[in-house]
Design a protein around this motif. Sequence first.
Motif, mmCIF file in Angstrom:
data_model
loop_
_atom_site.group_PDB
_atom_site.id
_atom_site.type_symbol
_atom_site.label_atom_id
_atom_site.label_comp_id
_atom_site.label_asym_id
_atom_site.label_seq_id
_atom_site.Cartn_x
_atom_site.Cartn_y
_atom_site.Cartn_z
ATOM 1 N N LYS A 199 0.811 -1.221 0.000
ATOM 2 C CA LYS A 199 0.000 0.000 0.000
ATOM 3 C C LYS A 199 0.843 1.270 0.000
ATOM 4 O O LYS A 199 0.340 2.360 0.257
ATOM 5 C CB LYS A 199 -0.938 0.012 1.215
ATOM 6 N N ILE A 200 2.123 1.150 -0.331
ATOM 7 C CA ILE A 200 3.005 2.313 -0.290
ATOM 8 C C ILE A 200 2.584 3.349 -1.321
ATOM 9 O O ILE A 200 2.144 3.010 -2.433
ATOM 10 C CB ILE A 200 4.478 1.891 -0.520
ATOM 11 N N ASP A 201 2.690 4.605 -0.955
ATOM 12 C CA ASP A 201 2.347 5.703 -1.857
ATOM 13 C C ASP A 201 3.296 5.706 -3.060
ATOM 14 O O ASP A 201 4.516 5.590 -2.908
ATOM 15 C CB ASP A 201 2.448 7.037 -1.109
ATOM 16 N N THR A 202 2.735 5.852 -4.249
ATOM 17 C CA THR A 202 3.531 5.794 -5.478
ATOM 18 C C THR A 202 4.598 6.875 -5.527
ATOM 19 O O THR A 202 5.748 6.619 -5.915
ATOM 20 C CB THR A 202 2.615 5.913 -6.707
ATOM 21 N N GLU A 203 4.241 8.080 -5.131
ATOM 22 C CA GLU A 203 5.202 9.183 -5.172
ATOM 23 C C GLU A 203 6.319 8.982 -4.142
ATOM 24 O O GLU A 203 7.485 9.269 -4.422
ATOM 25 C CB GLU A 203 4.484 10.505 -4.903
ATOM 26 N N LEU A 204 5.958 8.475 -2.956
ATOM 27 C CA LEU A 204 6.968 8.196 -1.938
ATOM 28 C C LEU A 204 7.937 7.132 -2.439
ATOM 29 O O LEU A 204 9.160 7.260 -2.273
ATOM 30 C CB LEU A 204 6.302 7.733 -0.648
ATOM 31 N N LEU A 205 7.415 6.085 -3.054
ATOM 32 C CA LEU A 205 8.260 5.021 -3.592
ATOM 33 C C LEU A 205 9.211 5.554 -4.652
ATOM 34 O O LEU A 205 10.414 5.255 -4.638
ATOM 35 C CB LEU A 205 7.379 3.913 -4.180
ATOM 36 N N LYS A 206 8.686 6.383 -5.542
ATOM 37 C CA LYS A 206 9.503 6.947 -6.615
ATOM 38 C C LYS A 206 10.651 7.781 -6.058
ATOM 39 O O LYS A 206 11.814 7.614 -6.453
ATOM 40 C CB LYS A 206 8.623 7.791 -7.545
ATOM 41 N N LEU A 237 10.005 5.477 6.722
ATOM 42 C CA LEU A 237 9.296 6.526 5.981
ATOM 43 C C LEU A 237 7.791 6.308 6.019
ATOM 44 O O LEU A 237 7.016 7.254 6.221
ATOM 45 C CB LEU A 237 9.782 6.552 4.526
ATOM 46 N N VAL A 238 7.383 5.061 5.821
ATOM 47 C CA VAL A 238 5.952 4.746 5.844
ATOM 48 C C VAL A 238 5.378 4.975 7.236
ATOM 49 O O VAL A 238 4.301 5.576 7.410
ATOM 50 C CB VAL A 238 5.713 3.295 5.388
ATOM 51 N N HIS A 239 6.096 4.501 8.251
ATOM 52 C CA HIS A 239 5.616 4.617 9.630
ATOM 53 C C HIS A 239 5.505 6.082 10.060
ATOM 54 O O HIS A 239 4.546 6.475 10.755
ATOM 55 C CB HIS A 239 6.559 3.872 10.577
ATOM 56 N N MET A 240 6.473 6.906 9.636
ATOM 57 C CA MET A 240 6.499 8.314 10.046
ATOM 58 C C MET A 240 5.676 9.216 9.131
ATOM 59 O O MET A 240 5.540 10.409 9.403
ATOM 60 C CB MET A 240 7.951 8.816 10.075
ATOM 61 N N GLY A 241 5.141 8.647 8.059
ATOM 62 C CA GLY A 241 4.363 9.456 7.130
ATOM 63 C C GLY A 241 5.200 10.514 6.445
ATOM 64 O O GLY A 241 4.737 11.645 6.215
ATOM 65 N N ALA A 242 6.443 10.175 6.115
ATOM 66 C CA ALA A 242 7.375 11.152 5.544
ATOM 67 C C ALA A 242 6.939 11.585 4.152
ATOM 68 O O ALA A 242 6.359 10.812 3.392
ATOM 69 C CB ALA A 242 8.781 10.548 5.484
ATOM 70 N N ASP A 243 7.243 12.829 3.840
ATOM 71 C CA ASP A 243 6.974 13.379 2.516
ATOM 72 C C ASP A 243 8.298 13.845 1.926
ATOM 73 O O ASP A 243 8.782 14.938 2.225
ATOM 74 C CB ASP A 243 5.991 14.546 2.623
#
Length: 267
Positions: A199-206, A237-243
Amino acid sequence: MIQDKNSSETYLLSETLEEAVRVSEITSRPLLLKGEPGTGKSLLAEYLAQKTNRPLFTWHVKSTSQAKEGLYFYDAVSRLNDSRFAEDTDKVRKIENYIRLGALGQAFDSPVSSVVLIDEIDKADIEFPNDLLLELDRMEFSIQETGRVVKAKVRPLTIITSNNEKELPAAFLRRCIFHYIDFPEPSFMSDIIKSHFPKIDTELLKRALEAFYVIRRMDDMKKKPGTSELLDWIQILVHMGADLSSEEKIPYLGALVKNEEDLRLFR
């Protein structure tokens, strides 16, 4: 739910590695794997055992390991204790009651096909691999204390890993199928991350992948981060909701960089 990064349930097999496994099974020769730490060499054995529903026998080699340990060992300490305290004297008289089979021995003795992992064989003495040649060829060995011959009922699939700490003997290499696991390209690495974090955010993954491969391309890095470090970093990053789009510096750098000299490059 975040899956364990070391779980074989999320293991992705590349086409070239899958081909190497097939060749190993066709030829009945051990599969020798090399590659950067964290590229999944050891985890392959667990993955194959689970996928094919075969028992897994693991031998983690140490600098003090001897080849015989993977076959069997005589538990003299237990026998001595039993001779002093146990009431069952018949058990003590029979030395076979104190023979313990190692990982290879258990695989040979197994009535069904199994998977054997000889992990980090290059940690041991240079003669260690040569001491296993006869047993790996014939798939049998003798227990000196009892005279029993343990012969493989079904030839196991043997996975051997090496981190290139030492050169392996030529005679040993001739008896193996060799495969080098290349570090994943960004597209394949993206698939690996998605298998762990569906479920990782596409932009975060990129953006995370872009930053990761920039770090790996730095020539002055002594210890380039690997897959394991990347998965740790992604988890944070996922746990902390990093942008990452708003970050001027790479956050949580300690998950990727593991020594002070490399850390100074970023400071």
